[in-house]
Enzyme design. Structure first.
Site, PDB file in Angstrom:
ATOM      1  N   GLU A  20     115.472 -24.225 156.288  1.00 41.92           N
ATOM      2  CA  GLU A  20     114.234 -24.969 156.557  1.00 41.92           C
ATOM      3  C   GLU A  20     113.854 -25.832 155.356  1.00 41.92           C
ATOM      4  O   GLU A  20     114.461 -25.764 154.293  1.00 41.92           O
ATOM      5  CB  GLU A  20     113.077 -24.005 156.865  1.00 41.92           C
ATOM      6  N   ASN A 105     105.225 -21.660 156.549  1.00 40.34           N
ATOM      7  CA  ASN A 105     106.417 -22.118 157.262  1.00 40.34           C
ATOM      8  C   ASN A 105     106.893 -23.506 156.861  1.00 40.34           C
ATOM      9  O   ASN A 105     108.045 -23.680 156.512  1.00 40.34           O
ATOM     10  CB  ASN A 105     106.150 -22.093 158.773  1.00 40.34           C
ATOM     11  N   ASP A 200     110.647 -28.639 166.327  1.00 39.28           N
ATOM     12  CA  ASP A 200     110.530 -27.913 165.067  1.00 39.28           C
ATOM     13  C   ASP A 200     109.897 -28.854 164.030  1.00 39.28           C
ATOM     14  O   ASP A 200     108.928 -29.523 164.328  1.00 39.28           O
ATOM     15  CB  ASP A 200     111.906 -27.385 164.650  1.00 39.28           C
TER      16      ASP A 200
END
Length: 295
Positions: A20, A105, A200
């Site tokens: 990520e 996140n 995403d």
């Protein structure tokens, strides 16, 4: 006209459960990204081919550069200052001490040097995550409604529109950013049916177009500033988490992928799942500003 100029290829075979947060850091001409579930921070230098990694003390969703040196890391336990010289982490702010099952996140930095980031339920079920802004006093300011998996934010080239994603809902929202950093006029920017993949991490290019990785969709999509789907770039893997523009002229797209939700049969079919990918485009991205507020 299509902006894609080459096919996505794996450039770092990590096989990570959840890569990520890719970001091109101009001051050292390198790509930084994380593996949330392996508690790792990675640096890739395309000029030399050098690959480096650091262990994080917990799950880490992003690292973004601070003006003057160092990074802010988004850990499960909150924001921390990360120094790659010695691998140290110094706590800065925990936005949600009341939600111990949440984690940080995804994140970005606006043109004024303000850090924006999202939280989410680590179990990906409870509606307990939202978008925050790091204030000048070092406190975390909540700026969105609740959802289970936040992604983004990302900002328009002038910093006046903020995009953030409700991944499970398949929704990308747009908001106006006030001079004081407050968000208003939240509206739907794009909706993606779950059967086409889950939106995403979003990223914005120099033309103001919004790119989103599709988790379980095997592609990256590019939308116009008006929300019109312009282009779909297909990948040889199914779970693309986020892209970043880097390299000379910011025309190389780097994409992080994941194999967290893949069965052994799916990994056997798509062995490059969880790798770092790259491809070339005709339209450049935007440089990542350094964090100047609240640190």
């Amino acid at each position: 006209m299509a902006v894609q100029r080459s096919e996505p290829v794996s450039i770092w075979a990590l096989g990570g459960p959840l890569l990520e947060g890719p970001v091109w850091v101009a001051r050292d001409a390198a790509l930084w990204f994380t593996d949330i579930k392996r508690h790792r921070i990675y640096r890739y230098d395309p000029a030399s081919g050098e690959r480096s990694e650091w262990a994080a003390p917990d799950q880490v969703g992003f690292v973004l550069p601070i003006a003057g040196g160092g990074f802010v890391a988004g850990l499960k336990t909150g924001l921390a200052r990360f120094d790659p010289a010695d691998g140290s982490f110094a706590p800065l702010c925990d936005p949600e001490p009341q939600h111990p099952n949440n984690r940080l996140n995804d994140a970005t930095v606006d043109p004024l040097g303000r850090l924006w980031f999202g939280t989410m339920d680590d179990g990906e079920a409870t509606v307990s995550g939202c978008i925050y802004r790091l204030g000048a006093d070092g406190a975390c300011v909540r700026e969105s409604d609740l959802c289970s998996i936040t992604n983004g934010p990302a900002l328009s080239p002038d910093g006046r529109i903020l995009y953030h994603t409700d991944t499970l809902g398949g929704l990308i929202h747009a908001c106006d950013v006030g001079e004081d950093g407050r968000l208003s006029n939240r509206r739907l920017f794009a909706a993606i049916p779950n059967e086409e993949g889950y939106p995403d991490g979003p990223t914005v290019d120099a033309e103001g177009c919004v790119w989103t990785g599709l988790y379980k969709g095997g592609a990256v999509r590019r939308y116009s500033p008006a929300g019109e789907l312009l282009e779909v770039i297909r990948f040889p893997v199914s779970a693309i988490t986020k892209i970043a523009f880097g390299g000379p002229g910011l025309k190389t797209v780097y994409a992080t992928t994941a194999r967290k939700h893949c069965t052994p049969e799916e990994v056997a079919k798509e062995p490059r799942e969880g790798d770092l990918f790259a491809f070339e485009v005709a339209v450049p991205g935007l440089p990542c500003p350094e964090i100047r507020v609240g640190v």
